[in-house]
Design a protein around this motif. Structure first.
Motif, PDB file in Angstrom:
ATOM      1  N   LEU A 260       0.844  -1.189   0.000  1.00  5.42           N
ATOM      2  CA  LEU A 260       0.000   0.000   0.000  1.00  5.42           C
ATOM      3  C   LEU A 260       0.878   1.238   0.000  1.00  5.42           C
ATOM      4  CD1 LEU A 260      -2.754  -0.853   2.591  1.00  5.42           C
ATOM      5  CD2 LEU A 260      -3.182   0.078   0.326  1.00  5.42           C
TER       6      LEU A 260
ATOM      7  N   THR B  70     -11.979  -1.812   9.107  1.00  6.62           N
ATOM      8  CA  THR B  70     -10.510  -1.733   9.048  1.00  6.62           C
ATOM      9  C   THR B  70     -10.027  -1.457   7.627  1.00  6.62           C
ATOM     10  OG1 THR B  70     -10.364  -3.350  10.842  1.00  6.62           O
ATOM     11  CG2 THR B  70      -8.353  -2.944   9.600  1.00  6.62           C
TER      12      THR B  70
ATOM     13  N   SER C 274     -10.774   1.932   6.192  1.00  3.63           N
ATOM     14  CA  SER C 274      -9.938   2.949   6.839  1.00  3.63           C
ATOM     15  C   SER C 274      -8.557   2.986   6.197  1.00  3.63           C
ATOM     16  CB  SER C 274      -9.784   2.644   8.330  1.00  3.63           C
ATOM     17  OG  SER C 274     -11.035   2.684   8.972  1.00  3.63           O
ATOM     18  N   LEU C 275      -8.022   1.814   5.941  1.00  2.00           N
ATOM     19  CA  LEU C 275      -6.713   1.683   5.301  1.00  2.00           C
ATOM     20  C   LEU C 275      -6.739   2.328   3.913  1.00  2.00           C
ATOM     21  CD1 LEU C 275      -4.526  -0.056   6.712  1.00  2.00           C
ATOM     22  CD2 LEU C 275      -5.018  -1.849   5.059  1.00  2.00           C
TER      23      LEU C 275
ATOM     24  N   GLU D  66      -8.865   4.492   2.768  1.00  2.00           N
ATOM     25  CA  GLU D  66      -9.115   5.931   2.896  1.00  2.00           C
ATOM     26  C   GLU D  66      -7.836   6.668   3.291  1.00  2.00           C
ATOM     27  OE1 GLU D  66     -11.397   8.497   6.040  1.00  2.00           O
ATOM     28  OE2 GLU D  66     -12.806   7.051   5.184  1.00  2.00           O
ATOM     29  N   PHE D  67      -7.096   6.086   4.219  1.00  2.00           N
ATOM     30  CA  PHE D  67      -5.837   6.709   4.648  1.00  2.00           C
ATOM     31  C   PHE D  67      -4.912   6.903   3.448  1.00  2.00           C
ATOM     32  CE2 PHE D  67      -1.455   6.586   6.230  1.00  2.00           C
ATOM     33  CZ  PHE D  67      -1.501   7.563   7.208  1.00  2.00           C
ATOM     34  N   TYR D  68      -4.812   5.879   2.609  1.00  3.11           N
ATOM     35  CA  TYR D  68      -3.923   5.945   1.444  1.00  3.11           C
ATOM     36  C   TYR D  68      -4.596   6.596   0.227  1.00  3.11           C
ATOM     37  CZ  TYR D  68      -0.562   3.183   4.059  1.00  3.11           C
ATOM     38  OH  TYR D  68       0.336   2.763   5.008  1.00  3.11           O
ATOM     39  N   LYS D  69      -5.772   7.179   0.433  1.00  2.07           N
ATOM     40  CA  LYS D  69      -6.493   7.920  -0.623  1.00  2.07           C
ATOM     41  C   LYS D  69      -6.786   7.058  -1.847  1.00  2.07           C
ATOM     42  CE  LYS D  69      -4.093  12.039   0.969  1.00  2.07           C
ATOM     43  NZ  LYS D  69      -4.939  12.148   2.154  1.00  2.07           N
TER      44      LYS D  69
END
Lengths: 343, 343
Positions: A70, A104, A107-108, A110-113
């Motif tokens: 990722l 989970t 979220s992952l 989304e964090f990495y767009k």
């Protein structure tokens, strides 16, 4: 936008997710999506379409494929010579249960767009915990059965006194750890079974031969609601039966029910879906009791995305609207102000 | 276990998180924690203790420090010669607002199997969205004020008819986008202000000069509840005042209130905290209206962890119990069974 099916993940439904992805491959033959597998060690692999067969995962051969990491805005494959990037993706979160449905994975991503067709984190949390699902459903005017939640360390004192009851781990799907209890002397065994999987469980009345109706849907530029399914089944759908259920690919015809019931089912689906579940394709399982509709559960990532309930599934999947979150801006105006004040 | 303070993050409270971390450095001088900064580009840096000064972040000098990557069970720093690992960590999630409090960061840490003092994903979602907080509070028997939620695309028709009212973005903290409205003609401006930050807002009655009490706490082997604070303030705590508030380090003495009120506050705190917030240190802000306690809001990651409310903050932080999630096992028994059946 490159469609990518993300499957596997750490959950009791790891295998089911593999079967589900293989099924989607068939339904999406023209879309030619990427297949990204998340294994039990938290590693991502890009699986070549010809290797999308169940045995490739159980025998560990998938490890010969490209390993992905990722990174901001996509996945990368690092080699001795450099990086190969996979971005501009629209990821379909097909990780059933656990990491996929508890919020989970989204979220992952989304964090990495990385854009994804998936229940968002809030919707995941509300549908994953069956107690929160009840509270949420009531708050939007959808009826649910009465219930009681137990913790592994708490007392086992039932408020519901009429048997049979159904005992379920609070947040697992696919009938894992579920028992129907017909008499008090069987209760402890059912509780122990559920607590093997999770520290919390939920008890509800079990209504034998209750009418059930499943409805799926997703928001494109409007809410698209599927054909209605009346699942045929025994007392509980056991894991084997459910497993087969996840590999369904053939479109189901609409069943013959009254216009009024259809309207009730659609209205209840809409109350649940809008606006919390925008960005996802979900299935709601309803009971019909004394002509009234009750929510049984929300499948926030249904098996093979309930493709068999839609007349043009590939087109629907391509049109699902993915909302873009408002991103907060980061500034240093207060720190700068203080620095200036210091001189 | 190495204590690590994780701060920064993408949110309107990025700066506040920096101030909060600098404050915690002072409170935890004997613990000598690591400081991990998440910048606005999603990059992690290990900040040397001597560089934990505000200007180091606003001028971008932090980029000269060791860059970290998330990896299974910790963070790693890659150099030409190899990797330096930072594991066996107990991360304190000190990212206020946005990513920190909405459940993104804890999901990331959980995915990579890194232990953290933080509200878990479910608790984050329930405390981040002020509407869900109301529903949750009611479900555990804690009173809240009446409210109404508006969407940016919906009608602006108030059910609450008495002014003044308070208008807040649905999930931001630190008074960002908040207005008190005393007459109908000012409503649109207040709504526009809140909608600049978020697509949803919440309206509640505004009670002038209402008594407020803040209580913090965390579960160790029992629930440890802080001294009670009666915040002194103007109409609303503006951003500047709050900013200063996040840099508080001095222990506050217990205020003089009746035993009965203290009991009520503690009981309400316990109803909110147990068991959903185990693993975190939170602050609940209560109103006292006609001798009854109402929840105003849950600060799931309070400024500098409300260290000033505890008599032995370092010891408390070290003793917070971090629950270990039951991990699902991944097996291939069904795929194997099918393979065997095929022969």
């Amino acid at each position: 936008m490159n469609l990518a099916i993300l499957f596997g993940g750490i959950s009791y439904e790891h295998e089911i997710s593999i079967v589900s992805a293989i099924t989607l491959k068939k339904s999406l033959s023209k879309e030619n999506p990427l297949f990204i597998f998340l294994d039990s060690k938290n590693n991502f692999y890009l699986i070549s379409p010809e290797n999308m067969v169940a045995v490739n995962f159980s025998n560990g051969d998938y490890k010969k494929e490209k390993k992905l990491e990722l990174t901001n805005s996509g996945f990368q494959h690092k080699t001795f010579f450099g990086k190969e990037m996979f971005n501009n993706l629209k990821v379909v979160n097909l990780i059933h249960g656990g990491q996929g449905e508890d919020g989970t994975i989204i979220s992952l991503l989304e964090f990495y767009k990385i854009k994804a067709i998936s229940p968002n984190r809030e919707a995941s949390v509300l549908s994953f915990n069956k107690g929160l699902t009840k509270i949420f459903a009531e708050s939007v005017g959808v009826k649910t059965l009465s219930y009681q939640i137990f913790n592994i360390n708490g007392k086992r004192k039932l408020n519901i006194i009429e048997f049979p009851i159904i005992v379920k781990p609070l947040s697992l799907g696919s009938s894992i750890g579920v028992s129907v209890v017909t008499k008090l002397s069987d209760l402890d065994y059912a509780f122990d079974t559920a607590f093997e999987f999770e520290d919390n469980l939920i008890v509800e009345p079990f209504i034998k031969d209750v009418k059930e109706f499943n409805v799926a849907g997703a928001f494109t530029d409007k809410l698209v609601i599927s054909n209605i399914e009346e699942p045929q089944k025994g007392e509980i759908l056991d894991f084997d039966t459910k497993y087969m259920d996840f590999s369904r690919g053939q479109t189901l015809e609409t069943i013959d029910i009254s216009k009024d019931l259809e309207k009730q089912l659609f209205e209840n689906f809409e109350k649940i879906y809008m606006p919390k579940f925008i960005g996802s394709l979900i299935r709601c399982d309803f009971f019909l009791i004394n002509d009234e509709v009750y929510l049984n559960e929300i499948n926030s990532i249904p098996g093979s995305l309930a493709n068999y309930l839609f007349t043009d599934f590939p087109n629907l999947l391509n049109s699902i609207e993915i909302p873009q979150p408002k991103t907060a801006s980061v500034s240093y105006k207060y720190i700068d102000k203080i620095q200036r004040a210091k001189g």
